[in-house]
Design a protein around this motif. Structure first.
Motif, PDB file in Angstrom:
ATOM      1  N   THR A   9       0.833  -1.197   0.000  1.00  0.00           N
ATOM      2  CA  THR A   9       0.000   0.000   0.000  1.00  0.00           C
ATOM      3  C   THR A   9       0.867   1.246   0.000  1.00  0.00           C
ATOM      4  O   THR A   9       1.971   1.264   0.544  1.00  0.00           O
ATOM      5  N   PHE A  10       0.343   2.284  -0.628  1.00  0.00           N
ATOM      6  CA  PHE A  10       0.953   3.606  -0.622  1.00  0.00           C
ATOM      7  C   PHE A  10      -0.109   4.573  -0.117  1.00  0.00           C
ATOM      8  O   PHE A  10      -1.028   4.930  -0.867  1.00  0.00           O
ATOM      9  N   GLY A  11      -0.009   4.947   1.148  1.00  0.00           N
ATOM     10  CA  GLY A  11      -1.075   5.751   1.728  1.00  0.00           C
ATOM     11  C   GLY A  11      -2.367   4.961   1.784  1.00  0.00           C
ATOM     12  O   GLY A  11      -2.417   3.883   2.377  1.00  0.00           O
ATOM     13  N   GLN A  12      -3.396   5.489   1.142  1.00  0.00           N
ATOM     14  CA  GLN A  12      -4.691   4.822   1.103  1.00  0.00           C
ATOM     15  C   GLN A  12      -4.858   3.931  -0.120  1.00  0.00           C
ATOM     16  O   GLN A  12      -5.908   3.303  -0.296  1.00  0.00           O
ATOM     17  N   VAL A  13      -3.845   3.867  -0.962  1.00  0.00           N
ATOM     18  CA  VAL A  13      -3.939   3.108  -2.224  1.00  0.00           C
ATOM     19  C   VAL A  13      -3.310   1.736  -2.060  1.00  0.00           C
ATOM     20  O   VAL A  13      -2.140   1.617  -1.664  1.00  0.00           O
TER      21      VAL A  13
END
Length: 232
Positions: A9-13
């Protein structure tokens, strides 16, 4: 080579959401998927440039994130971003890189095969997109890799250039190299792939031989049915 239950994940993604697929030894695996499917993140994990939050990556029976120089010398990588130094010239760069390997290929032979000699006097910053693709592919082959990762290797090439690259990729497979090609080209996948992976929304939505994935339908039809909005 195997990717098993990868999450990243990257932040909320969620770039990878339980991704699992494998690349059979000595075969060409074509990986397709829309922008944002997680292809680049998956390849970064496979070559040790990124680390999944959880899950298992094995390339040549090794976790690439923790791998040393010996492992990395057995893996060839051509990334779409390139990462080529702008101030040097193609042959000088290839000869420099070849010295990093114990048993490199013949630099001049590879350069001739990929047409790099045609623009050998031009600095990298002045090369066209297609010329940079040829140079990056040549660089990925220098160490006689056992596993070869190619990110859209024929992007930006004219029709003759694409055929040259496809023939060269097939030759690598025929010599026993395990090849993973990410592509947006159905023609490229149909021409090269012994094994297909279709990704969408960070997951594998189809995997297998071309015949098993398509079931007699066109690859294009199967791809769009699996990757349309909401299909994942």
């Amino acid at each position: 080579m195997t990717l098993s239950d990868l999450h990243r994940t990257f932040g909320q993604v969620a770039a990878l959401d339980g991704l699992t697929w494998s690349a059979p030894v000595g075969r060409i695996t074509a990986v397709l998927g829309p922008n944002g499917a997680g292809k680049t993140t998956a390849i970064e994990c496979a070559v040790g440039l990124g680390r999944p939050d959880r899950g298992t990556v094995r390339v040549l029976d090794t976790d690439p994130w923790q791998a040393g120089a010996e492992h990395r010398a057995r893996v060839g990588v051509m990334l779409q971003a390139g990462g080529l130094p702008n101030g040097t010239r193609p042959l000088r760069l290839l000869r420099h890189l070849s010295r990093l390997y114990a048993d490199p290929v013949d630099v001049d032979a590879v350069a001739r095969r990929l047409g790099v000699t045609d623009f050998a006097s031009t600095t990298v910053r002045r090369l066209s997109g297609g010329q940079k693709q040829r140079l990056a592919l040549a660089a990925s082959l220098l160490g006689r890799p056992e596993v070869l990762f190619l990110d859209e290797p024929a992007a930006g090439l004219d029709p003759h250039g694409r055929l040259d690259v496809w023939d060269l990729v097939a030759e690598q497979r025929d010599a026993g190299t395990t090849v993973v090609v990410t592509t947006h080209s159905f023609e490229e996948a149909e021409r090269l792939a012994d094994h297909l992976v279709i990704m969408n929304a960070g997951r594998t939505v189809a995997e297998g031989t071309p015949d098993s994935v398509t079931g007699g339908r066109s690859l294009e039809d199967v791809y769009f049915s699996l990757t349309r909005k909401g299909a994942a």
